[in-house]
Each structure stands twice: as C-alpha cells, then as structure tokens.
Design an enzyme around this catalytic site. Structure first.
Site, PDB file in Angstrom:
ATOM      1  N   CYS A   1      45.241 -24.733 -35.647  1.00  0.00           N
ATOM      2  CA  CYS A   1      44.514 -25.387 -34.866  1.00  0.00           C
ATOM      3  C   CYS A   1      43.773 -24.649 -33.891  1.00  0.00           C
ATOM      4  CB  CYS A   1      45.205 -26.426 -34.113  1.00  0.00           C
ATOM      5  SG  CYS A   1      46.012 -27.548 -35.199  1.00  0.00           S
ATOM      6  N   ALA A   2      42.431 -24.065 -34.428  1.00  0.00           N
ATOM      7  CA  ALA A   2      41.896 -22.799 -33.697  1.00  0.00           C
ATOM      8  C   ALA A   2      40.849 -23.020 -32.669  1.00  0.00           C
ATOM      9  CB  ALA A   2      41.455 -22.091 -34.898  1.00  0.00           C
ATOM     10  N   ALA A   3      40.092 -24.087 -32.610  1.00  0.00           N
ATOM     11  CA  ALA A   3      39.003 -24.391 -31.558  1.00  0.00           C
ATOM     12  C   ALA A   3      39.588 -24.170 -30.203  1.00  0.00           C
ATOM     13  CB  ALA A   3      38.385 -25.541 -31.840  1.00  0.00           C
ATOM     14  N   PRO A   4      38.700 -23.395 -29.399  1.00  0.00           N
ATOM     15  CA  PRO A   4      37.360 -23.025 -29.571  1.00  0.00           C
ATOM     16  C   PRO A   4      37.549 -21.442 -30.215  1.00  0.00           C
ATOM     17  CG  PRO A   4      37.865 -22.674 -27.318  1.00  0.00           C
ATOM     18  CD  PRO A   4      39.038 -23.216 -27.858  1.00  0.00           C
TER      19      PRO A   4
ATOM     20  N   CYS B   1      49.427 -26.738 -24.327  1.00  0.00           N
ATOM     21  CA  CYS B   1      49.126 -26.520 -22.637  1.00  0.00           C
ATOM     22  C   CYS B   1      49.551 -27.979 -21.998  1.00  0.00           C
ATOM     23  CB  CYS B   1      47.568 -26.453 -22.687  1.00  0.00           C
ATOM     24  SG  CYS B   1      46.678 -27.384 -23.348  1.00  0.00           S
TER      25      CYS B   1
END
Length: 474
Positions: free
Chosen positions: A242-245, A373
């Site tokens: 789940c890479a963005a940004p 986070c």
C-alpha cells in the site's frame, strides 16, 4: 499550558479510544490515575505538531553532509539569519531533524481575517503557507498585500466565501495576503498557488515547498524508521503493498542502492502517478508502480507469472512492507476528527485481508513489516496477536533500529513480544512549549530523545516467515 484545545472527537470515538488506553492490563500495571493522565495527554498532544520537522536525505544522489550544508543555507534565508540547529539522527543516518519553535503566544492578531479548512490549518502548523484551495473565508475588504490573521475552522462550519465567521476558530498566526478576496473567490480553477504567505506562524517551522526537491523528502520520523527496520538488501525483490505517496517506496530503493526490484501498489491511479513522479524526481530506477488493489495481489492460478505485473505468484518476494490503510488517529497536528466509530473500526478487517495476502506472497525466510499511523489497540497490538495465532509460520522479530517505545498492554502479548514492537506514543512528552533559548541550552542527546518521543502516533511490527504456507496447508 496548551495553546490549542485537545483533539475534538465524537464522544463514541473518544470513549472507544479511552477503553483501549484504560484496558485491564494497563490499569493493573499503571493504576487508574496514571492511565487517565496519559490518555488526556494523548488527546492534548494530538492537536499540536511534533517537536521536530523530519526530512530524509536521498542518499542515492548526494551525501548527507552535502545536503545538510545546503539545507542550513536555505533555512538561514527563510528565517532571516536566525540559526536553527540541524541534527543528523544518530540511529537513522539519512534523517535530518529541524526543531519546531512554539507555540508563540505574543503574536498580535490582525483585524483582517482569513479562515482555512482544518486540513490546510494542520499543514500551516507544520510550516506550510496557505494555498488558495484551502481558504474558506476572507474579510470583506481584503486586498493583496494586506496583513491578515489566519484561523482554522476545525469543525468545518464556515461557509465557502463567507465574509466573516464567528464559530469555533483556532488562531494559526499572521501572514500577508497574495491575492484579494475577490480574486480568491473568483471561481477560476487555475488559482492553486499561495493565497497567504505566513510571516508570524504560531509554530515556527521551515517551509519545504520546492526546497531541494531532488535531495530531500519530507517524512515523519517513524515513517523513516520503517524502511530501516525492513532492511532491504541490493538485488532483492521487495513489495510495498500500500505504497502511496511513495515515501517509503523511494526510501527502500535508496537503501538498496537502487539495485534490485521494488514493486509499489496502490489502488488509486493519481496516487500511483505521484509514486512514479517521486521516483523520477529522486533518480530511482528500480521502482515499478502499479494501480492495483493489494487485497487481490495474490495470483490464485499457478499457471504462469504475469511478466512481473500484479497479481503475483505465491512466495514471490524477499521482503514485504504492509504500511496498512488505517484510522490515522496518530497523525499530528489534528485538532478535530469527525469520523464515526463505525469508520474508525472499519480498518481492522481490511488490514487482515492485506496481511493474509502479504504472508502468501512472502518467500520462506522472508521479512514482513507491518505498520500503521494510528494509536488504536485494535489496529496494532491486536493485529499482531491475531497474526501470530493465525499464521504459525510467522515469528515476531527484534527490530533494529529500536527508536520507539515497546508495544501497549491489552492484547494478551507477552512482555518479550511487546519489547519486539515499536509504538510511537504522542503522550510520552508532557510539556509542548519550545523556544529558541531552550533549544540552545539542550544537549544533542536531549534533542534526539525529544524527537524520538514527541512525534506522530505510529506502530511497527516485524515478522519473519519460517516456512512455506503451502506446507501448513498440507
């Protein structure tokens, strides 16, 4: 004393958080009074920015010392010669720390007012100027060049284009308007630049808008820790699920010296484009980004690989980062969250789906790092307990570097298991007032301790896959 109110939450969400932070294990270990004090400190600190701005140096293109020198010159210009210390983190050699000064309480408020949305307000507290799309309201006769006071509409009650607003608003500091009220609300879609240039912010923090963009990446401290914990090696095949940004994606590639393959997935196309842009800007060629739903990244038929594109065959990756979608309840500053309890609780099932796919895609002996986070027990320690019970092939690993505190009680994990987790807890620091004199008097060790403690809420767990999941299924 706190300059801002504690974070505003729906009562059902605050009670849910409180139940997690005052669970039986915590009450038994700390007592009710200390547990309550920590929870109230958490709510207060979430509405304030962290003590330091953290930037990661793109070591693929330049040395840390070279970039540190360039940044020092840039900050001298921004702050008219005021000397800000720039610290290199002792455990994260590619991370620089710049202290945030504030809250400054003697700023005279101006009669001309600009109201901004809560998200824009949060960005201003971390050093940004006010961009036109974030402006909700401006005083009737505001012209370009006027001295203005900027306020955050934390509850989202101000109507777009209003000439005055008497609802709940939080003072963020003073600035100079770049445009008139008429220009701002003209309806022209191309108006996206700076609307108010901040000159006296409540929190004095450097602006990184177009500052050394090839060399620096603005990143919260725990987010930079994650890629070091993953410890990618040159030549490996890595998946950022789940890479963005793309902050962690580009960090992984830099740590591998851009040798190997980093696959980055995200299901929102414009976010995938952002990952590609960041990779290009930072000169990294090992990254391949795809618009793809991570929950569907496992190829179910074993016929053939799809030329390196998703979905992927089982056990295709040496290391996997699952920086999972989460409730974001650790983000700072955040003065108000309007989410319902249903929304906050909706992430645990999604995280488990993604985690299950990650375990299947990881080769035996491979490393899986899970991070969020947020500060909720359900999305962090409870997920670790679930993973260890659901996947006997996984072992919880010690993390290096260990910058955060240990995991939180309440999920039934052993003391040894809790020590192998990293929880960055915003309630760890009581006082939030920082002025330039106290910074000059502090030792480097004290400043680094403060940077490690007073950051966003974050969680990291590291697993190794000891044997094939195919073997478990037999």
């Amino acid at each position: 004393m706190s300059v801002f109110p504690k974070i505003s939450l729906r009562l059902e969400v605050e009670n849910y958080l409180k139940a997690g932070f005052m669970n039986k294990e915590i009450l038994s270990a700390l007592g009710k009074q200390e547990a309550e004090r920590r929870f109230e400190t958490l709510l207060r600190n979430l509405s304030h920015p962290p003590s330091f701005t953290t930037v990661r140096v793109n070591t693929h293109l330049a040395s840390v010392q070279h970039v540190k020198n360039l940044l020092f010159d840039e900050l001298q210009k921004q702050f008219n010669g005021l000397s800000f210390p720039i610290l290199q983190h002792p455990d994260l050699q590619d991370v620089l720390l710049i202290p945030v000064i504030g809250p400054r309480k003697n700023i005279k408020q101006q009669p001309c007012e600009v109201i901004v949305g809560a998200q824009c307000g949060n960005a201003v507290l971390r050093g940004a100027h006010v961009y036109v799309p974030g402006i909700v309201s401006a005083s009737k006769f505001m012209k370009g060049g006027d001295d203005v006071s900027v306020y955050s509409d934390i509850k989202g009650k101000c109507k777009k284009g209003a000439k005055e607003f008497d609802g709940t608003k939080i003072f963020l500091g003073n600035g100079i308007s770049e445009l008139s009220r008429k220009e701002i609300f003209s309806g022209l879609p191309e108006l996206k630049g700076v609307g108010v240039r901040m000159t006296e912010p409540v929190y004095l923090s450097p602006s990184f808008d177009n500052v050394l963009p090839n060399y620096l990446f603005l990143q919260n401290l725990p987010s930079a820790v994650v890629s070091h914990v993953l410890d990618p090696q040159p030549g490996e095949k890595i998946l950022d699920l789940c890479a963005a940004p793309g902050g962690k994606t580009t960090h992984i590639a830099a740590l591998m010296h851009d040798q190997g393959e980093v696959i980055a997935l995200d299901k929102i196309s414009n976010k995938v484009e952002k990952i590609k842009q960041n990779a290009l800007l930072l000169g990294l060629n090992s990254i391949r980004a795809f618009c793809f739903d991570g929950t569907k990244a496992l190829k179910l038929d074993m016929v053939k690989d799809t030329d390196g594109e998703p979905p992927f065959l089982p056990e295709s990756f040496d290391r996997i980062l699952l920086d999972a979608p989460c409730s974001g309840m650790g983000q700072r500053p955040n003065m108000a969250c309007t989410w319902t309890l249903k929304e906050v609780m909706s992430y645990q099932p999604l995280q488990r789906k993604l985690f299950t796919v990650a375990v299947e895609l990881l080769r035996p002996g491979g490393v899986l790092v899970y991070s969020t986070c947020t500060v909720t027990l359900a999305e962090n320690e409870e997920q670790v307990a679930w993973a260890l019970e659901t996947f006997p092939s996984l072992q919880l690993q010690h993390q290096d570097p260990q910058v955060g505190g240990e995991g939180m009680l309440g999920a039934g994990l052993s003391p040894e298991q809790l020590k192998r987790l990293q929880r960055f807890d915003p309630s760890a620091v009581r006082s939030l007032d920082r002025d330039i004199d106290s910074l000059r008097d502090a030792s480097i060790e004290d400043l680094v301790w403060l940077a490690n403690k007073d950051c966003i809420g974050f969680f990291i767990a590291k697993f190794v896959k000891c044997k094939s999941t195919q073997e478990e299924d037999l």
